[in-house]
Design a protein around this motif. Structure first.
Motif, short mmCIF file in Angstrom:
data_model
loop_
_atom_site.label_atom_id
_atom_site.label_comp_id
_atom_site.label_asym_id
_atom_site.label_seq_id
_atom_site.Cartn_x
_atom_site.Cartn_y
_atom_site.Cartn_z
N ASP A 132 2.70 30.10 17.33
CA ASP A 132 4.01 30.67 17.01
C ASP A 132 3.91 31.80 15.99
O ASP A 132 4.92 32.19 15.39
N ALA A 133 2.71 32.31 15.78
CA ALA A 133 2.51 33.38 14.80
C ALA A 133 2.56 34.74 15.48
O ALA A 133 1.86 34.97 16.46
N VAL A 134 3.39 35.62 14.95
CA VAL A 134 3.51 36.97 15.49
C VAL A 134 2.89 37.95 14.49
O VAL A 134 3.25 37.96 13.31
N LEU A 135 1.95 38.72 14.97
CA LEU A 135 1.29 39.74 14.15
C LEU A 135 1.46 41.08 14.84
O LEU A 135 1.05 41.24 15.99
N VAL A 136 2.06 42.02 14.16
CA VAL A 136 2.28 43.35 14.72
C VAL A 136 1.45 44.34 13.92
O VAL A 136 1.63 44.48 12.70
N GLY A 137 0.53 45.01 14.61
CA GLY A 137 -0.38 45.93 13.95
C GLY A 137 -1.82 45.48 14.16
O GLY A 137 -2.09 44.38 14.65
N ASP A 138 -2.74 46.32 13.79
CA ASP A 138 -4.16 46.04 13.97
C ASP A 138 -4.65 45.15 12.83
O ASP A 138 -4.65 45.56 11.67
N ILE A 139 -5.07 43.96 13.16
CA ILE A 139 -5.56 43.06 12.11
C ILE A 139 -7.08 43.10 11.99
O ILE A 139 -7.66 42.39 11.17
N GLY A 140 -7.72 43.93 12.80
CA GLY A 140 -9.18 44.02 12.72
C GLY A 140 -9.84 42.72 13.11
O GLY A 140 -10.76 42.25 12.42
N LEU A 141 -9.40 42.13 14.22
CA LEU A 141 -9.89 40.81 14.60
C LEU A 141 -11.39 40.79 14.88
O LEU A 141 -12.07 39.81 14.55
N VAL A 142 -11.91 41.85 15.45
CA VAL A 142 -13.35 41.90 15.72
C VAL A 142 -14.13 41.80 14.41
O VAL A 142 -15.08 41.02 14.28
N ASP A 143 -13.72 42.58 13.41
CA ASP A 143 -14.38 42.51 12.11
C ASP A 143 -14.16 41.17 11.44
O ASP A 143 -15.04 40.65 10.75
N PHE A 144 -12.97 40.60 11.62
CA PHE A 144 -12.65 39.30 11.04
C PHE A 144 -13.64 38.25 11.53
O PHE A 144 -14.11 37.40 10.76
N VAL A 145 -14.01 38.33 12.80
CA VAL A 145 -14.92 37.35 13.40
C VAL A 145 -16.38 37.70 13.12
O VAL A 145 -17.16 36.84 12.68
N THR A 146 -16.75 38.94 13.38
CA THR A 146 -18.17 39.30 13.27
C THR A 146 -18.66 39.36 11.83
O THR A 146 -19.86 39.20 11.58
N GLY A 147 -17.75 39.58 10.88
CA GLY A 147 -18.16 39.66 9.48
C GLY A 147 -18.18 38.33 8.76
O GLY A 147 -18.42 38.27 7.55
N TRP A 148 -18.00 37.26 9.48
CA TRP A 148 -17.89 35.92 8.90
C TRP A 148 -19.26 35.33 8.60
O TRP A 148 -20.21 35.49 9.37
N ASP A 149 -19.37 34.61 7.46
CA ASP A 149 -20.66 34.02 7.08
C ASP A 149 -20.93 32.68 7.79
O ASP A 149 -22.01 32.11 7.65
N ARG A 150 -19.95 32.16 8.52
CA ARG A 150 -20.07 30.90 9.26
C ARG A 150 -20.33 29.69 8.35
O ARG A 150 -20.77 28.64 8.81
N GLU A 151 -20.04 29.84 7.09
CA GLU A 151 -20.22 28.74 6.15
C GLU A 151 -18.91 28.32 5.51
O GLU A 151 -18.63 27.13 5.37
N ARG A 152 -18.09 29.30 5.12
CA ARG A 152 -16.79 29.01 4.52
C ARG A 152 -15.68 29.18 5.55
O ARG A 152 -15.77 30.06 6.41
N PRO A 153 -14.64 28.36 5.49
CA PRO A 153 -13.48 28.65 6.32
C PRO A 153 -12.95 30.04 5.96
O PRO A 153 -12.83 30.39 4.78
N ARG A 154 -12.67 30.84 6.97
CA ARG A 154 -12.15 32.19 6.76
C ARG A 154 -10.71 32.25 7.26
O ARG A 154 -10.44 31.84 8.39
N LEU A 155 -9.81 32.73 6.41
CA LEU A 155 -8.39 32.74 6.73
C LEU A 155 -7.86 34.17 6.68
O LEU A 155 -8.15 34.92 5.73
N LEU A 156 -7.08 34.52 7.68
CA LEU A 156 -6.36 35.78 7.65
C LEU A 156 -5.11 35.59 6.80
O LEU A 156 -4.38 34.62 6.98
N VAL A 157 -4.87 36.50 5.87
CA VAL A 157 -3.72 36.38 4.98
C VAL A 157 -2.99 37.72 4.86
O VAL A 157 -3.55 38.77 5.15
N VAL A 158 -1.74 37.64 4.45
CA VAL A 158 -0.96 38.82 4.13
C VAL A 158 -0.40 38.66 2.73
O VAL A 158 -0.20 37.53 2.25
N ARG A 159 -0.12 39.77 2.08
CA ARG A 159 0.45 39.71 0.73
C ARG A 159 1.92 39.30 0.82
O ARG A 159 2.72 39.95 1.48
N ASP A 160 2.27 38.21 0.16
CA ASP A 160 3.64 37.71 0.18
C ASP A 160 3.84 36.81 -1.04
O ASP A 160 3.62 35.60 -0.98
N SER A 161 4.26 37.41 -2.14
CA SER A 161 4.42 36.65 -3.38
C SER A 161 5.66 35.76 -3.35
O SER A 161 5.82 34.89 -4.20
#
Length: 206
Positions: A103-132
């Motif tokens: 149910d998550a809508v993301l509009v714009g380029d989130i760089g998903l390829v880099d998000f996946v390929t740049g991962w160290d495969r050791e820590r959970p990696r989370l996509l986040v947005v700035r929202d105070s």
């Protein structure tokens, strides 16, 4: 990849009384199909590579994705985001997981390829947005509905109701990756309508 589509969507009633939340329309598609298209940027969308879990009106979800993905029906109760992983241990077969909220809508380029390929495969990696106003982490960052879970952690999760935040994220060193895209969590009628307007006004939905 695992796309989470089991939620009841109580705050969206009556829209979700007869239709599962992930199958609600979004532009010329559905919430679920939009997420599957995004996941398809990095993972082949087929039954070997992508699973979708289902609980509320599960037969509709299963029929909608029939033949396209593996379906994990959770009954008699929904298992939550962590339990959903636990129920897929055999299907996962020792692999790391890209997990996406249906149910998550993301509009714009989130760089998903880099998000996946740049991962160290050791820590959970989370996509986040700035929202105070509605932060999940460090008083600044809001989880944007996509994460990467190492196989070593996934293997420890049982098939019983639990959330990833409670079972994993709050106890681990996390790799938070900010995205410039606009994120909407379609949890309320207001947010769902905001997402529909956002998608309608965006010539390129990313």
């Amino acid at each position: 990849a695992l796309v989470l589509a089991a939620g009841r969507g109580r705050r969206l009633r009556p829209l979700t009384d007869l239709t599962p939340k992930p199958l609600l329309p979004l532009g010329d598609t559905t919430l679920l199909d939009a997420v599957l298209a995004r996941v398809g940027e990095v993972v082949p969308v087929d039954p070997r590579s992508v699973a979708v879990n289902a609980h509320w009106l599960a037969e509709q979800v299963a029929a909608h994705v029939d033949g396209r993905v593996h379906v994990s029906v959770e009954q008699p109760q929904a298992l939550g985001t962590a339990g959903a992983v636990g129920a897929l241990q055999d299907w996962r077969d020792g692999r790391d997981l890209l997990i996406a909220n249906g149910d998550a809508v993301l509009v714009g380029d989130i760089g998903l390829v880099d998000f996946v390929t740049g991962w160290d495969r050791e820590r959970p990696r989370l996509l986040v947005v700035r929202d105070s106003d509605r932060p999940d982490f460090d008083g600044t960052w809001r989880f944007a509905g996509m994460s990467l879970l190492p196989a070593t952690i996934a293997a420890t999760l049982p098939a019983r109701p639990a959330g990833l935040y409670e079972a994993v994220w709050r106890h681990r060193d996390l790799d938070l990756v900010p995205a410039a895209a606009t994120f909407v969590d379609c949890g309320t009628p207001e947010d769902y309508e905001a997402a529909r307007r956002l998608v309608k006004s965006a010539p390129d939905r990313g």
